[in-house]
Scaffold this motif. Structure first.
Motif, PDB file in Angstrom:
ATOM      1  N   THR A  55       2.991 -12.158 -14.613  1.00 23.82           N
ATOM      2  CA  THR A  55       3.060 -10.774 -14.140  1.00 23.82           C
ATOM      3  C   THR A  55       3.505 -10.789 -12.693  1.00 23.82           C
ATOM      4  O   THR A  55       2.868 -11.429 -11.861  1.00 23.82           O
ATOM      5  N   VAL A  56       4.611 -10.123 -12.404  1.00 21.50           N
ATOM      6  CA  VAL A  56       5.089  -9.968 -11.032  1.00 21.50           C
ATOM      7  C   VAL A  56       4.637  -8.604 -10.540  1.00 21.50           C
ATOM      8  O   VAL A  56       4.955  -7.576 -11.150  1.00 21.50           O
ATOM      9  N   ARG A  57       3.874  -8.590  -9.460  1.00 16.21           N
ATOM     10  CA  ARG A  57       3.404  -7.335  -8.873  1.00 16.21           C
ATOM     11  C   ARG A  57       4.073  -7.121  -7.517  1.00 16.21           C
ATOM     12  O   ARG A  57       3.889  -7.927  -6.605  1.00 16.21           O
ATOM     13  N   VAL A  58       4.837  -6.045  -7.419  1.00 20.63           N
ATOM     14  CA  VAL A  58       5.459  -5.669  -6.153  1.00 20.63           C
ATOM     15  C   VAL A  58       4.555  -4.640  -5.496  1.00 20.63           C
ATOM     16  O   VAL A  58       4.311  -3.569  -6.059  1.00 20.63           O
ATOM     17  N   VAL A  59       4.032  -4.969  -4.314  1.00 16.90           N
ATOM     18  CA  VAL A  59       2.946  -4.175  -3.736  1.00 16.90           C
ATOM     19  C   VAL A  59       3.247  -3.809  -2.289  1.00 16.90           C
ATOM     20  O   VAL A  59       3.985  -4.503  -1.591  1.00 16.90           O
ATOM     21  N   ASP A  60       2.644  -2.716  -1.844  1.00 19.65           N
ATOM     22  CA  ASP A  60       2.771  -2.292  -0.454  1.00 19.65           C
ATOM     23  C   ASP A  60       1.767  -2.998   0.445  1.00 19.65           C
ATOM     24  O   ASP A  60       2.076  -3.348   1.584  1.00 19.65           O
ATOM     25  N   ASP A  61       0.538  -3.187  -0.058  1.00 18.60           N
ATOM     26  CA  ASP A  61      -0.491  -3.878   0.726  1.00 18.60           C
ATOM     27  C   ASP A  61      -0.627  -5.292   0.179  1.00 18.60           C
ATOM     28  O   ASP A  61      -1.396  -5.556  -0.754  1.00 18.60           O
ATOM     29  N   PHE A  62       0.137  -6.196   0.756  1.00 16.27           N
ATOM     30  CA  PHE A  62       0.256  -7.555   0.222  1.00 16.27           C
ATOM     31  C   PHE A  62      -1.071  -8.299   0.247  1.00 16.27           C
ATOM     32  O   PHE A  62      -1.505  -8.858  -0.769  1.00 16.27           O
ATOM     33  N   VAL A  63      -1.753  -8.310   1.377  1.00 16.73           N
ATOM     34  CA  VAL A  63      -2.996  -9.066   1.504  1.00 16.73           C
ATOM     35  C   VAL A  63      -4.053  -8.537   0.550  1.00 16.73           C
ATOM     36  O   VAL A  63      -4.742  -9.309  -0.134  1.00 16.73           O
ATOM     37  N   ALA A  64      -4.193  -7.213   0.463  1.00 20.90           N
ATOM     38  CA  ALA A  64      -5.190  -6.620  -0.437  1.00 20.90           C
ATOM     39  C   ALA A  64      -4.905  -6.981  -1.889  1.00 20.90           C
ATOM     40  O   ALA A  64      -5.830  -7.263  -2.672  1.00 20.90           O
ATOM     41  N   ALA A  65      -3.634  -6.988  -2.273  1.00 22.82           N
ATOM     42  CA  ALA A  65      -3.275  -7.320  -3.653  1.00 22.82           C
ATOM     43  C   ALA A  65      -3.552  -8.782  -3.971  1.00 22.82           C
ATOM     44  O   ALA A  65      -3.991  -9.114  -5.082  1.00 22.82           O
ATOM     45  N   VAL A  66      -3.313  -9.664  -3.006  1.00 22.26           N
ATOM     46  CA  VAL A  66      -3.612 -11.086  -3.201  1.00 22.26           C
ATOM     47  C   VAL A  66      -5.116 -11.283  -3.414  1.00 22.26           C
ATOM     48  O   VAL A  66      -5.545 -11.989  -4.336  1.00 22.26           O
ATOM     49  N   LEU A  67      -5.915 -10.644  -2.580  1.00 24.34           N
ATOM     50  CA  LEU A  67      -7.365 -10.789  -2.697  1.00 24.34           C
ATOM     51  C   LEU A  67      -7.880 -10.181  -3.999  1.00 24.34           C
ATOM     52  O   LEU A  67      -8.801 -10.723  -4.626  1.00 24.34           O
ATOM     53  N   ASP A  68      -7.274  -9.066  -4.419  1.00 31.17           N
ATOM     54  CA  ASP A  68      -7.680  -8.438  -5.673  1.00 31.17           C
ATOM     55  C   ASP A  68      -7.390  -9.350  -6.857  1.00 31.17           C
ATOM     56  O   ASP A  68      -8.241  -9.533  -7.741  1.00 31.17           O
ATOM     57  N   ALA A  69      -6.201  -9.943  -6.891  1.00 31.18           N
ATOM     58  CA  ALA A  69      -5.857 -10.845  -7.989  1.00 31.18           C
ATOM     59  C   ALA A  69      -6.764 -12.071  -7.995  1.00 31.18           C
ATOM     60  O   ALA A  69      -7.228 -12.514  -9.053  1.00 31.18           O
ATOM     61  N   ALA A  70      -7.040 -12.610  -6.820  1.00 32.86           N
ATOM     62  CA  ALA A  70      -7.923 -13.776  -6.738  1.00 32.86           C
ATOM     63  C   ALA A  70      -9.320 -13.453  -7.245  1.00 32.86           C
ATOM     64  O   ALA A  70      -9.968 -14.278  -7.902  1.00 32.86           O
ATOM     65  N   ALA A  71      -9.794 -12.249  -6.957  1.00 29.54           N
ATOM     66  CA  ALA A  71     -11.130 -11.837  -7.403  1.00 29.54           C
ATOM     67  C   ALA A  71     -11.190 -11.673  -8.914  1.00 29.54           C
ATOM     68  O   ALA A  71     -12.243 -11.868  -9.533  1.00 29.54           O
ATOM     69  N   ARG A  72     -10.070 -11.310  -9.534  1.00 36.09           N
ATOM     70  CA  ARG A  72     -10.038 -11.115 -10.981  1.00 36.09           C
ATOM     71  C   ARG A  72      -9.821 -12.401 -11.750  1.00 36.09           C
ATOM     72  O   ARG A  72     -10.025 -12.450 -12.970  1.00 36.09           O
ATOM     73  N   GLY A  73      -9.373 -13.448 -11.086  1.00 35.83           N
ATOM     74  CA  GLY A  73      -9.059 -14.697 -11.769  1.00 35.83           C
ATOM     75  C   GLY A  73     -10.284 -15.515 -12.116  1.00 35.83           C
ATOM     76  O   GLY A  73     -11.384 -15.278 -11.624  1.00 35.83           O
ATOM     77  N   GLU A  74     -10.075 -16.524 -12.965  1.00 36.49           N
ATOM     78  CA  GLU A  74     -11.164 -17.393 -13.412  1.00 36.49           C
ATOM     79  C   GLU A  74     -11.498 -18.485 -12.404  1.00 36.49           C
ATOM     80  O   GLU A  74     -12.585 -19.058 -12.449  1.00 36.49           O
TER      81      GLU A  74
END
Length: 342
Positions: A42-61
């Motif tokens: 999944t490629v996510r193009v985001v405006d708030d890069f840091v927040a999106a990275v932290l969100d994905a990391a929090a959802r991962g295993e």
């Protein structure tokens, strides 16, 4: 094939719209050639890069890294791989929308960025298939040094692969009207290599030996010396990995061409990085799963030992005892006249 390697794009890729499926196809063909099981991207193009990275990391295993700083020695990260499952079968690639909209970022840079990011899932899937834990090894003496080695070698590997794919998929028109394959060095104007050269003065020498002597003159505690030294080493060694792929794309072997006599190169980085490149020269850029794990561990053993050698040249010896790790701090190597410490 598409069923095994599905691609989802969330957000507007803008100028990179044609490059996302191209990079995905390159990844799919490489993974298939290596007989790897599927990878969902999944490629996510985001405006708030840091927040999106932290969100994905929090959802991962995998364990959440808690914080994320995109600043790097030599630049700022604008894309990040997040492995969502322990087996590497699901990956999110977070891309900063600001980068895609920046008119100063050329189409070639966008293509290379995506090729680089799409190479990480291949090595990650290989690693999971082999069942190797790169943070530990029977030969490992220092977890921090091994993590630095892992990050640098992973970036070097992905840049090598992305650079090779770049020359196969993109060309550059010269002043005389002829075209040539686009190399990583030409694309970046040797930017990573020049950043290494700048860091020799700006960061390494006399900055690193001065840091050690700050501890030796009771200006900072041992914990601060260690934390600062690990962080500083991580940034420069990672940059060396990026620069190595860059110079190799035009047939050069050394990132220190033209600065061989700089004290930072003669005393520290030159002989240490040579150990790493000598080991890598004996290995393919990417091995099949049957050999990948052992070869990566061997490369990491050499790179970890090289980093420990670097620290010892700076006067910081990492000693392993029954009670754990101990730091022995002595005078760092300096150019010509050694600075006396009272």
């Amino acid at each position: 094939m598409q069923t095994d390697f599905p691609l989802v794009v969330v957000g507007d890729p803008g100028r990179a719209a044609e490059f996302v499926p191209l990079a995905h196809r390159c990844m799919t063909e490489l993974a298939t050639a290596l007989h790897l099981p599927g990878i969902a991207i999944t490629v996510r193009v985001v405006d708030d890069f840091v927040a999106a990275v932290l969100d994905a990391a929090a959802r991962g295993e995998l364990p959440n890294f808690g914080s994320y700083d995109p600043e790097r020695v030599g630049g700022i990260a604008a894309a990040k791989n997040i492995v969502m499952t322990a087996d590497g079968s699901v990956v999110e690639i977070i891309v900063d929308a600001g980068l895609l909209a920046d008119p100063d970022v050329t189409p070639g840079h966008l293509l290379w960025l995506l090729l680089h990011e799409f190479m990480h899932p291949v090595s990650g899937r290989l690693r999971a298939t082999c069942g190797t834990d790169l943070t530990t090894s029977p030969n490992s003496r220092c977890a921090e040094a091994r993590k630095i080695a892992y990050r640098a070698l992973e970036e070097l590997r992905c840049d090598r692969l992305a650079g090779a794919l770049l020359t196969q998929t993109a060309t550059v028109t010269l002043d005389d009207g002829t075209t040539q394959p686009l190399t990583l060095a030409r694309l970046n104007d040797l930017g990573y290599t020049l950043s290494v050269h700048a860091a020799l003065d700006d960061r390494v020498y006399p900055g690193w030996p001065d840091l050690v002597d700050q501890y030796r003159t009771w200006q900072i505690p041992l914990e601060q010396l260690w934390n600062d030294l690990v962080h500083a080493t991580d940034g420069v060694i990672n940059l060396l990995g990026r620069a190595q792929a860059e110079v190799e794309s035009i047939g050069h072997a050394s990132v220190f061409r033209g600065v061989e006599e700089h004290p930072a190169v003669r005393l520290y980085l030159g002989p240490v990085w040579q150990q790493v490149t000598d080991a890598l020269a004996r290995q393919p850029a990417l091995a099949p799963a049957t050999a990948f794990g052992d070869q990566e561990q061997q490369a990491l053993d050499v790179a970890e030992a090289a980093i420990l050698d670097l620290w010892q040249r700076l006067g910081v010896e990492v000693a392993v005892t029954d009670a754990g790790m101990r730091l022995n701090v002595a005078a760092p190597a300096r150019d010509a006249v050694q600075h006396a410490v009272s």
